[in-house]
Scaffold this active site. Structure first.
Site, PDB file in Angstrom:
ATOM      1  N   HIS A 135      13.861  20.807  66.320  1.00  0.00           N
ATOM      2  CA  HIS A 135      13.562  21.737  67.419  1.00  0.00           C
ATOM      3  C   HIS A 135      12.718  21.066  68.508  1.00  0.00           C
ATOM      4  O   HIS A 135      11.849  21.712  69.108  1.00  0.00           O
ATOM      5  CB  HIS A 135      12.841  22.989  66.902  1.00  0.00           C
ATOM      6  CG  HIS A 135      13.649  23.804  65.942  1.00  0.00           C
ATOM      7  ND1 HIS A 135      14.408  24.878  66.320  1.00  0.00           N
ATOM      8  CD2 HIS A 135      13.833  23.688  64.602  1.00  0.00           C
ATOM      9  CE1 HIS A 135      15.006  25.404  65.263  1.00  0.00           C
ATOM     10  NE2 HIS A 135      14.674  24.685  64.203  1.00  0.00           N
ATOM     11  N   ASN A 157      15.915  32.136  64.212  1.00  0.00           N
ATOM     12  CA  ASN A 157      17.039  31.439  64.844  1.00  0.00           C
ATOM     13  C   ASN A 157      17.964  32.462  65.501  1.00  0.00           C
ATOM     14  O   ASN A 157      17.793  33.662  65.313  1.00  0.00           O
ATOM     15  CB  ASN A 157      17.849  30.657  63.798  1.00  0.00           C
ATOM     16  CG  ASN A 157      17.217  29.315  63.435  1.00  0.00           C
ATOM     17  OD1 ASN A 157      16.317  28.834  64.124  1.00  0.00           O
ATOM     18  ND2 ASN A 157      17.693  28.714  62.371  1.00  0.00           N
TER      19      ASN A 157
END
Ligand code: HDE
Length: 717
Positions: free
Chosen positions: A102, A175
């Site tokens: 990420h 997510n």
């Protein structure tokens, strides 16, 4: 360094952004010299006129920020130059380690407003105080690429939210897909090593289409449900404002009586879901590597604030026991048809960060950050995460005091007896740094009534490195997902698998994958096997549990969750010298009225001379503003301009791409000529702007994609 051109005004710091400390310092010296003076032929800026003094980090004012200290005018630089050394040293250490996953992300400030109380279920005030606006900071990221990678690879989007509640920070680190690849945290480093660039060659950056990823996946049957999601267009979002968010794991809500209820968190975009098509995504990466970041920034700056409905699925342990899957397995979701979503509030992004590094880069999310009234479930993936995030912040931010950074600090009071460590910003007073104590009258104490308590859940069984049998079914929900999609979405999933597996050099990996697909859907396996040129389908592996038929769930589609709206979208109008001003204005009005924005694209950025002789400024230059950047396009051209643009590759690509990306195209006579020159056959998605009511027809068409067109322009698996 001298300013190159005396006509160029020297850069002016924005007084709004000046550090308040410097502001006060500027008051201590009143310079009686003009702001800019010529010195040896060089322009310098001096403090005064409201500008603060430029100082070292120790506060000493600088007389010259352009020249280092030298032994003579052309001579060597002296070690004595503490100003140079301080500046360069600080610069040399500007970077901190990027996130191991990420790394690429964009963030915004905003708020969460509760509309329905969950008081029956929890003591967490953020979920009980209706009407309260809790400040949030949210970061949306890709997973695999480095911090400088493009915004639009095929990838899951991380969607993390920090709620600065009155009872402490709550981090919901989710997510845009409701399930995950693996069931156990111990497999996470392998998953990530497999997807990241291959260690010997250092590529591919931010892509799943390579051998190591598919090798690992083909040996990990539990990943098959997630594979369906990542091969769908969910991983190709049109905008970060048009993605869903999921907390994935089951959490617990705990009420004042200590009773707990399981909960899954969902958030759904007000603008509806929307994705791009693969060829478009690939081209966006070249046209604008910052496509999603820019889109989010521009929306917030324009005041069209991104918003999500915040919802929960609530269920008891008894209800969970009756599900035909284990809700503690993060590769499974709870269909909305089984446990409906209850909308309890909204999330709004309303402010772009002031400083990317201080906020977006330094923000530290940890799923272990919860508040009293919210607790964890036994999901083994979640349990691993509870350790991992705190640990990673120590290496990324370098100190257990990362919670003191303004972006990470709670906005409610916090106090304990933790002390010292790198970069300690606090200066606690007194001789007591322990608890319990009898020496201080005001040191922090436990709060028996309102403090955090873990749910007293009964645990039994034998210790061991074991996986529950209820985690063994890896294909039923993958099948349910695939069969719930529209025919267009199924074709995209099959084609994505063909694309990805065609990049895999090892035939046995391709075969292993197609073997898994046979359990998911025979037709899918056939399409992918055919697309890979397999003469016969490979054997399917022995499933660990029988594959079951589940009812289709339309809530799993993207097309089913698109909203018939142009809000938040952008229409590009291609114009040139001689274009009809009235047609342009008419269409602009219609698009703006529908809530979208408009950009005018012309061969030259300075604009065009319209048919009526008036000048019209452009927003973008044709070669640098391809149609992939728009949701729908219009082409308004004189016939002579159309002729000129017919031999302009950028103009031909503009039309061809818009057509092959299934967009609605509005044309006047000149626009139609350009279409024909691009060998595009007008269909129902090509609107004649010269006809009456054309504006309305264009808007209706622009609200969706021309799905039926795809079969005529692309071979899909
Ligand atoms: Fe993460 N994950 N993760 N993850 N994750 C990180 O934490 C990890 C997982 C997610 O914008 C890291 O601060 C493990 C699931 C997001 O700053 C790290 C496992 C989900 C972000 C980490 C998972 C996520 C991260 C890297 C398996 C969705 C970005 C930097 C047990 C529910 C947060 C950092 C941001 C970041 C570990 C699986 C979401 C290394 C061990 C499942 C949105 O701690």
């Amino acid at each position: 360094m001298a300013l190159v051109d005396g006509n160029d005004p020297p850069a002016r710091p924005n007084p709004d952004q000046a550090d308040p400390m410097n502001k006060s310092k500027s008051k201590r010296t009143a310079h009686a010299v003009p702001a800019h003076i010529a010195d040896g032929g060089e322009l310098h800026q001096l403090a005064g006129d409201g500008h603060p003094e430029l100082t070292t980090n120790q506060g000493a004012a600088l007389a010259d920020n352009q020249n280092s200290l030298k032994a003579n005018a052309r001579g060597p630089v002296l070690l004595e130059d503490f100003i140079l050394r301080e500046k360069i040293t600080h610069f040399d250490h500007e970077r901190i380690p990027e996130r191991v996953v990420h790394a690429r992300g964009s963030a915004a400030h905003g708020y969460f407003e509760l509309t329905h109380s969950l008081e029956r279920y929890t003591t967490a005030r953020v979920l009980t105080d209706v009407g309260t606006q809790t400040p949030i900071f949210s970061r949306i990221s890709t997973v695999a690429g480095g911090a400088g990678s493009v915004d639009t690879p095929r990838d899951v989007r991380g969607f993390a939210i920090k709620f600065y509640t009155s009872q402490g920070n709550w981090d919901l680190v989710g997510n845009n897909i409701p399930v995950f690849f693996i069931q156990d945290a111990i497999k996470f480093p392998d998953l990530i090593h497999a997807v990241k660039m291959e260690p010997d060659r250092g590529f591919p950056q931010s892509a799943t289409a390579h051998d190591t990823f598919w090798d690992f996946i083909s040996l990990t049957p539990e990943a098959m449900h997630m594979v369906m999601w990542i091969m769908s267009d969910r991983t190709l979002p049109r905008s970060l404002r048009m993605i869903e968010g999921f907390g994935i794991h089951s959490f617990r809500l705990v009420n004042a009586e200590g009773e707990s209820t399981f909960v899954k968190f969902h958030w759904r975009p007000k603008l509806g879901l929307q994705s791009t098509v693969w060829d478009e995504t690939v081209k966006i990466a070249g046209a604008d590597p910052d496509f999603h970041r820019r889109d989010l920034y521009e929306a917030i700056e324009a005041g069209t604030l991104p918003e999500w409905e915040f919802a929960v699925q609530l269920f008891t342990e008894t209800e969970a026991d009756a599900f035909p899957f284990d809700h503690l397995d993060a590769t499974k979701l709870i269909p909305e048809e089984l446990v409906p979503l209850q909308v309890i509030g909204r999330l709004v992004f309303d402010r772009w960060p002031d400083n990317f590094f201080a906020e977006t880069e330094q923000v530290a999310f940890c799923p272990s950050h919860v508040v009293p009234g919210i607790d964890f479930s036994n999901d083994p993936l979640l349990q691993g995460r509870l350790f991992s995030y705190l640990d990673t912040q120590l290496s990324r931010l370098g100190s257990p005091n990362f919670h003191q950074l303004p972006i990470n600090a709670p906005k409610c009071p916090y106090a304990n007896q933790q002390r010292d460590a790198h970069m300690q910003m606090g200066q606690p007073r007194g001789r007591v740094a322990y608890e319990p104590n009898s020496l201080s009258t005001d040191s922090p104490r436990e709060t028996a009534s309102a403090g955090f308590r873990s749910t007293a859940s009964p645990e039994s069984g034998s210790k061991g490195r074991i996986r529950a049998e209820t985690f063994a079914d890896h294909y039923s929900q993958a099948r349910q997902f695939y069969r719930s999609q529209t025919q267009y979405e199924q074709a995209h999933i099959a084609s994505a698998l063909v694309f990805e597996l065609s990049k895999v050099a090892h035939p046995h990996v391709r075969e292993a994958m197609v073997g898994h697909l046979r359990h998911i859907d025979a037709d899918l396996a056939q399409r992918v096997g055919g697309g890979l040129g397999m003469k016969k389908l490979p054997l399917a592996p022995q499933p660990a549990a029988p594959v079951q038929e589940r009812p289709v769930s339309p809530a799993l589609q993207i097309i089913g969750k698109m909203k018939g709206t142009l809000q938040g979208r952008c229409v590009g109008i291609l114009i040139s010298d001689g274009s009809d001003g009235a047609s342009i204005t008419g269409l602009q009005h219609a698009v703006l009225k529908a809530g979208a924005s408009v950009k005018l694209i012309a061969p030259k950025v300075s604009g065009v001379r319209l048919l009526n002789g008036k000048h019209l400024a452009a927003d973008g230059q044709l070669a640098g503003t391809p149609s992939v950047l728009f949701d729908a396009v219009a082409i308004i051209l004189s016939t002579s301009a159309a002729k000129i643009l017919s031999s302009e590759a950028a103009a031909i690509d503009f039309v061809r791409d818009a057509y092959s990306h299934l967009k609605t195209i509005g044309v006047d006579e000149g626009g139609l000529n350009l279409l024909l020159a691009a060998v595009v056959t007008p269909d129902a998605g090509v609107v004649d702007l010269d006809e009456s009511g054309a504006g309305k027809a264009f808007i209706t068409g622009a609200k969706t994609r021309q799905w039926a067109r795809e079969a005529s322009i692309r071979t899909l698996a």
